[in-house]
Design an enzyme around this catalytic site. Structure first.
Site, PDB file in Angstrom:
ATOM      1  N   ASN A  88       0.782  -1.123   0.119  1.00 20.81           N
ATOM      2  CA  ASN A  88      -0.066  -0.064   0.075  1.00 20.81           C
ATOM      3  C   ASN A  88       0.983   1.428  -0.030  1.00 20.81           C
ATOM      4  O   ASN A  88       1.448   1.544   1.187  1.00 20.81           O
ATOM      5  CB  ASN A  88      -0.804  -0.020   1.217  1.00 20.81           C
ATOM      6  N   LYS A 148       0.262   4.277  -0.372  1.00 22.11           N
ATOM      7  CA  LYS A 148      -0.647   5.356   0.161  1.00 22.11           C
ATOM      8  C   LYS A 148      -0.543   6.461  -0.744  1.00 22.11           C
ATOM      9  O   LYS A 148      -0.244   6.421  -1.873  1.00 22.11           O
ATOM     10  CB  LYS A 148      -0.200   5.627   1.657  1.00 22.11           C
ATOM     11  N   HIS A 157      -9.568   1.316   4.727  1.00 21.67           N
ATOM     12  CA  HIS A 157      -8.525   1.475   5.248  1.00 21.67           C
ATOM     13  C   HIS A 157      -8.774   2.347   6.442  1.00 21.67           C
ATOM     14  O   HIS A 157      -9.483   3.252   6.446  1.00 21.67           O
ATOM     15  CB  HIS A 157      -7.369   1.838   4.442  1.00 21.67           C
ATOM     16  N   GLU A 175      -7.078   4.595   7.583  1.00 17.55           N
ATOM     17  CA  GLU A 175      -6.861   6.165   7.260  1.00 17.55           C
ATOM     18  C   GLU A 175      -8.098   6.876   6.797  1.00 17.55           C
ATOM     19  O   GLU A 175      -8.518   7.928   6.987  1.00 17.55           O
ATOM     20  CB  GLU A 175      -5.470   6.217   6.399  1.00 17.55           C
ATOM     21  N   GLU A 219      -5.640  -5.078  10.244  1.00 15.27           N
ATOM     22  CA  GLU A 219      -4.473  -3.984  10.391  1.00 15.27           C
ATOM     23  C   GLU A 219      -4.911  -3.004  11.733  1.00 15.27           C
ATOM     24  O   GLU A 219      -5.624  -2.129  11.873  1.00 15.27           O
ATOM     25  CB  GLU A 219      -4.417  -2.781   9.216  1.00 15.27           C
ATOM     26  N   GLY A 268       2.420   2.214  10.722  1.00 13.62           N
ATOM     27  CA  GLY A 268       3.129   3.525  10.814  1.00 13.62           C
ATOM     28  C   GLY A 268       4.013   3.478  12.124  1.00 13.62           C
ATOM     29  O   GLY A 268       4.662   4.610  12.342  1.00 13.62           O
ATOM     30  N   SER A 307       3.044  -2.263  10.218  1.00 13.43           N
ATOM     31  CA  SER A 307       4.531  -2.231  10.528  1.00 13.43           C
ATOM     32  C   SER A 307       5.123  -3.601  10.075  1.00 13.43           C
ATOM     33  O   SER A 307       6.303  -4.113  10.623  1.00 13.43           O
ATOM     34  CB  SER A 307       5.007  -2.054  11.887  1.00 13.43           C
TER      35      SER A 307
HETATM   36  P1  13P Z   1       2.819   0.305   7.744  1.00 12.36           P
HETATM   37  O1  13P Z   1       3.239  -0.804   7.039  1.00 12.36           O
HETATM   38  O2  13P Z   1       3.488   1.574   7.428  1.00 12.36           O
HETATM   39  O3  13P Z   1       2.652   0.342   9.287  1.00 12.36           O
HETATM   40  O4  13P Z   1       1.230   0.632   7.171  1.00 12.36           O
HETATM   41  C1  13P Z   1       0.380  -0.545   7.287  1.00 12.36           C
HETATM   42  C2  13P Z   1      -0.755   0.065   6.231  1.00 12.36           C
HETATM   43  O5  13P Z   1      -1.503   0.754   6.737  1.00 12.36           O
HETATM   44  C3  13P Z   1      -0.993  -0.774   5.111  1.00 12.36           C
HETATM   45  O6  13P Z   1      -2.193  -0.482   4.534  1.00 12.36           O
END
Ligand code: 13P
Length: 253
Positions: free
Chosen positions: A9, A11, A97, A99, A169, A175, A215
């Protein structure tokens, strides 16, 4: 055997030149996949067709959108619909997601509509779920995630739900560098499968790939992917580094 998936991803990262560099690096050493394995790159809308042409002919490698709108067409300036994605040949789309849940206020009912639009268009949704830290600390994570799944997925038929992908997740692991332990990941993935089994039966539940995200990196991928109910990962930060992501892909087998 369930499909194993390493999904990137990106993002809202990488201008085109950077995306090209990363793609060049990925293609230079892209692992050959087994029949039950897939690599999915969930990338920004403007790069979808370009990425598809770059991955053309590479068995098991697919391009996904990171979102789509809950209507098929209309006066929704700036939005992208599932039929548009399908018309480009896109066959996967990340939905829900954390976010988007947080910054765009997406909730269960809206996500249920997005699921329908994708599925009608022949796009396989990668449905994201996961609890915030406060819920984890209170020990209510299994019920929280079960409610997300019930609210957005339980209107689907058994036949349809067997064809989707779920990504767990935990928000506190995204992150942050703080990965769920293998015990935490396995426990939640088994719980999600149990929720599916109660509604749709064991046979259906055992077909749905459930990815772990939060992560994931080269250093923890093997350990996570070895859990019996973890079928791969949805990778954010580490997917922006070709060497890291290729190791994660290699950890599938
Ligand atoms: P990270 O791998 O940066 O923690 O992000 C996970 C994520 O949100 C994947 O969709």
């Amino acid at each position: 055997m369930r499909t194993q998936i390493a999904a990137a991803n990106w993002k809202m990262n990488l201008v085109k030149e950077e995306a090209e560099q990363l793609m060049d690096q990925l293609l230079a050493s892209a692992p050959t996949l087994q029949n039950n394995q897939e690599v999915i790159l969930a990338i920004p809308f403007p790069y979808l067709t370009w990425a598809q042409s770059r991955l053309d002919g590479l068995k098991g490698y697919r391009v996904a959108a990171q979102n789509c709108h809950h209507k098929n067409a209309g006066a929704y300036t700036g939005e992208v619909s599932a039929p548009m994605l399908a018309s480009l040949g896109i066959r996967d789309c990340v939905l829900g997601h954390s976010e988007r849940r947080e910054y765009q206020g997406e909730g269960e009912a809206l996500l249920a509509e997005k699921m329908d639009r994708c599925l009608e268009a022949g796009i396989r949704p990668i449905f994201c779920c996961g609890e915030p830290l406060s819920v984890r600390e209170a020990g209510n994570q299994n019920e929280f995630v079960a409610a997300q799944i019930r609210g957005s997925l339980f209107h689907l038929s058994a036949e349809v739900i067997a064809g989707i992908v779920i990504a767990y997740e935990p928000i506190w692991a995204i992150g942050t560098g703080k990965t769920a332990t293998t015990a935490q990941a396995q426990e939640m993935h088994a719980s999600i499968r149990q929720v599916l089994a109660q509604q749709y039966g064991q046979a259906v539940a055992s077909q749905v790939p459930i990815l772990y995200g939060g992560s994931v990196k080269a250093a923890n991928a093997v350990e996570l992917f070895t859990c019996p109910d973890v079928d791969g990962g949805l990778v954010g930060g580490a997917s922006l580094n070709a060497t890291e992501f290729i190791s994660i892909v290699s950890a599938l087998s």
